[in-house]
Design a protein around this motif. Structure first.
Motif, PDB file in Angstrom:
ATOM      1  N   PHE A  57       0.861  -1.188   0.000  1.00  0.00           N
ATOM      2  CA  PHE A  57       0.000   0.000   0.000  1.00  0.00           C
ATOM      3  C   PHE A  57       0.891   1.229   0.000  1.00  0.00           C
ATOM      4  O   PHE A  57       1.860   1.302   0.756  1.00  0.00           O
ATOM      5  CB  PHE A  57      -0.889   0.037   1.252  1.00  0.00           C
ATOM      6  N   ILE A  58       0.567   2.175  -0.850  1.00  0.00           N
ATOM      7  CA  ILE A  58       1.291   3.451  -0.789  1.00  0.00           C
ATOM      8  C   ILE A  58       0.314   4.587  -1.051  1.00  0.00           C
ATOM      9  O   ILE A  58      -0.511   4.520  -1.964  1.00  0.00           O
ATOM     10  CB  ILE A  58       2.497   3.486  -1.767  1.00  0.00           C
ATOM     11  N   GLN A  59       0.382   5.590  -0.192  1.00  0.00           N
ATOM     12  CA  GLN A  59      -0.415   6.792  -0.424  1.00  0.00           C
ATOM     13  C   GLN A  59       0.452   7.769  -1.199  1.00  0.00           C
ATOM     14  O   GLN A  59       1.513   8.178  -0.731  1.00  0.00           O
ATOM     15  CB  GLN A  59      -0.891   7.399   0.892  1.00  0.00           C
ATOM     16  N   MET A  60       0.000   8.125  -2.383  1.00  0.00           N
ATOM     17  CA  MET A  60       0.804   8.970  -3.262  1.00  0.00           C
ATOM     18  C   MET A  60       0.486  10.444  -3.042  1.00  0.00           C
ATOM     19  O   MET A  60      -0.403  10.796  -2.274  1.00  0.00           O
ATOM     20  CB  MET A  60       0.572   8.580  -4.722  1.00  0.00           C
TER      21      MET A  60
END
Lengths: 396, 285
Positions: A57-60
């Motif tokens: 998961f990555i919040q951009m």
């Protein structure tokens, strides 16, 4: 501690969470997103769930970065998804075209809210459905599904991954705030019953002469090479030939773009989904989708109870548009009513396929269209004949 | 019998898509020099060619992946860094290099540039800075020197340019260097060095663009700009103790030194997605 990927069983589940569980069950192992109401719960739940199953998961920094990250992740071999709402969906548009052109599968969930612009962040809308089809520049084709329940948030997210992978296209789940925030019964099947359509992969070893964009099969889908497999393939958003090399000729451009569009048209039967209710004897056919279809179904039931031969065609796939059932219904129906939470979008598509009057029941968004105005329209059509429509399709 | 000077095979042949030659770059352009440095660094890296991936956006420098015989991704304008981020996080074993231009990376893609540096995601960025938008015919860009003439600043550029090394250092890049197209050896050495340097690394290479930028700024020939670099480049002292960051601002109009060198080389935990099977202490670094 590793968590289970498939939460088999019966749940009382939030729509956005059901979407998350559908993604994880479908094998999604990469999510990049940016917080936006009313889709944020998808990002929140998947931020918790993906690490449990070995995913990323990555919040951009924005939705442009989010869609690029999922295209890059998918190019490396992962099933990848992002979730957003109207403003973020708009930011993604350019790169839907990149995924189309590179033929890299991705899934985008749009939990629609009142729009345009910032609109009504916490309230529902269905006005992004044409944007889903045409929002990026140029000719292309995609698939898009409209869930009407948390159960379908699960089921259609699974289907979205399968269609994306099988046909190497972006697939959208066009939810809305009502369905996204609705809590309802969701049945998650055992893991072995989750359908899985695989990506078509090269069957020959890397060698000179391998043409990664050569579609040899009738389905027009070329095998997909992932990064790091030794094929040393070039992917570009430029018009390219079968080798993947840029080619600035009208002939190559026409050949490529035609294949990309034809790929979806030719395989439409595998992608199209719809549901009928009371259609066997229907003379007045209501067409609806997403949360609005719940009111439409109630209105049709009430009309039928009052002796009016009404039926519901619920669009599950918005794109490809279920034209075949509509053409069939055009042989028995006297009028069509299209109920949607926008000022007339899918109605244009209905008008393309039928010669009968097509009447819209519309609202710009912010609250569900209740059954009453749909029922009133059915009654009006039934009482005064089919020629009183506010909108009429041209014949021929 | 005359000696033949034609070689059957060049050591870099395998890394170049020779069937795509000739390339699109203009005579005097500096991009090809940097591409050669990148290819040479790959050859010397000891990392299998199959594990190298090159990603670019749009522009002249961004055409490089099309000529490299690698897994190559030519994405949209400004977007190679988030694409590379997604790819790298899924396959951390790959060596992912972003090879693009100053307009692509610092203007339209500027937000991605600083955020990737902040995260310290493990990708290698090579930024060709030719002070203008070359592919579209020489418009002002985020690095165009104050006062320089371009097709969209016919009266001279009224804006201050980015000082890219300063920007990247502030954003958190663990390695920042600047060279020019005349520093082929240093460019190759730094690319090779960053292959073995975990984290977000940034190499700026100043490169002549005689057709786009030079023609209206008294640098009509690529070689003139190369001479200018040779005359004016000075190695940096320790930054910022001996050479202040502000001294890294480039001004091609004035007879000011152009500061080159390695400005940042430090260690910071590399971005890794959270994995629950990790022990907590392994979450970072």
């Amino acid at each position: 501690m590793r968590g289970r990927a498939v939460l088999t069983g019966e749940h009382f589940m939030h729509g956005d969470h059901a979407c998350t569980e559908g993604a994880i069950a479908a094998g999604c192992r990469f999510f990049a997103g940016y917080p936006i109401t009313p889709s944020t719960e998808i990002a929140e739940r998947i931020a918790q769930r993906l690490p449990e199953v070995g995913g990323v998961f990555i919040q951009m920094e924005d939705e442009i970065a989010s869609i690029l990250a999922i295209i890059g992740a998918s190019a490396a071999g992962a099933r990848a998804m992002s979730a957003t709402s109207g403003p973020g969906f708009s930011l993604m548009m350019e790169n839907i075209g990149l995924a189309v052109m590179m033929e890299i599968p991705i899934v985008i969930v749009d939990v629609q809210r009142g729009s345009p612009s910032t609109g009504l962040p916490t309230l529902p809308g269905q006005a992004d459905v044409m944007q889903a089809r045409w929002g990026s520049h140029g000719d292309y084709a995609i698939a898009a599904y409209a869930p009407w329940s948390p159960q379908e948030m699960f089921d259609l997210t699974v289907l979205a991954f399968n269609v994306a992978d099988r046909f190497r296209i972006p697939v959208m789940v066009m939810s809305d705030e009502v369905v996204g925030h609705m809590v309802e019964r969701v049945v998650i099947p055992p893991e072995e019953q989750i359908p899985r359509w695989e990506r078509k992969r090269p069957t020959v070893p890397p060698e000179n002469g391998f043409r990664p964009f050569l579609a040899e099969d009738d389905d027009l889908v070329p095998p997909l090479v992932h990064a790091g497999e030794g094929y040393r393939v070039h992917f570009t958003g430029l018009t390219h030939d079968e080798r993947g090399y840029p080619d600035m000729s009208a002939e190559t451009h026409h050949r490529l773009v035609t294949r990309l569009v034809e790929k979806v048209r030719r395989n439409a039967d595998a992608m199209v989904r719809y549901e009928g209710y009371g259609l066997e004897d229907a003379r007045i056919v209501v067409i609806s989708y997403g949360c609005t279809a719940r009111s439409a179904r109630r209105a049709v039931a009430q009309a039928r109870a009052a002796g009016i031969p009404a039926g519901l065609l619920r669009l599950i796939s918005l794109w490809p548009f279920p034209e075949k059932p509509l053409r069939d219904l055009a042989r028995q129906a006297e009028a069509f009513i299209v109920a949607e939470m926008n000022l007339g979008q899918m109605i244009c598509e209905v008008e393309r396929y039928v010669a009968q009057p097509v009447i819209g029941v519309n609202h710009a968004g912010g609250a569900m269209i209740p059954p009453a105005p749909i029922l009133e329209t059915i009654e009006e059509v039934a009482n005064r004949g089919a020629h009183i429509g506010r909108r009429k399709a041209s014949t021929g | 019998m005359a000696h033949t000077l034609v070689a059957e095979k060049h050591p870099l042949d395998d890394l170049i898509r020779t069937d795509r030659m000739p390339h699109i770059w203009c005579p005097g352009c500096g991009i090809g020099i940097v591409m050669r440095c990148y290819a040479q660094a790959i050859l010397e890296s000891g990392i299998p060619v199959e594990q190298h991936v090159i990603v670019s956006g749009i522009g002249c420098a961004a055409r490089t992946p099309g000529y490299m015989n690698l897994d190559s991704y030519h994405t949209t304008h400004g977007r190679p860094i988030p694409f590379a981020t997604g790819l790298k996080l899924v396959k951390p074993e790959l060596m992912v290099t972003v090879f693009s231009g100053d307009g692509d990376l610092a203007a339209i893609g500027g937000n991605h540039l600083i955020h990737a540096a902040r995260r310290n995601v493990d990708i290698k960025v090579i930024c060709i800075n030719n002070f203008n938008y070359g592919m579209t015919g020489g418009q002002v860009g985020p690095t165009t020197p104050l006062g320089a003439k371009t097709t969209t600043t016919p009266y001279g550029n009224p804006e201050y340019p980015f000082n890219l090394p300063y920007l990247l250092a502030a954003a958190g890049a663990v390695f920042v260097s600047r060279w020019t197209a005349i520093h082929a050896r240093q460019v190759k050495e730094d690319i090779l060095y960053t292959f073995h340097k975990p984290g977000f690394t940034f190499i700026e290479v100043l490169a002549p663009c005689p057709v786009g930028f030079g023609k209206s700024n008294n640098l009509d020939e690529g070689v003139e700009e190369m001479w200018l670099y040779r005359r004016r480049c000075v190695p940096a002292g320790r930054v910022p103790e001996e050479t202040p960051w502000e001294a890294l601002q480039v001004d091609l109009r004035e007879e000011r030194p152009i500061v080159v060198g390695r400005f940042v080389d430090e260690d910071r935990p590399v971005y890794r997605p959270v994995r629950l099977e990790d022990k907590p202490s392994e979450h970072r670094g």
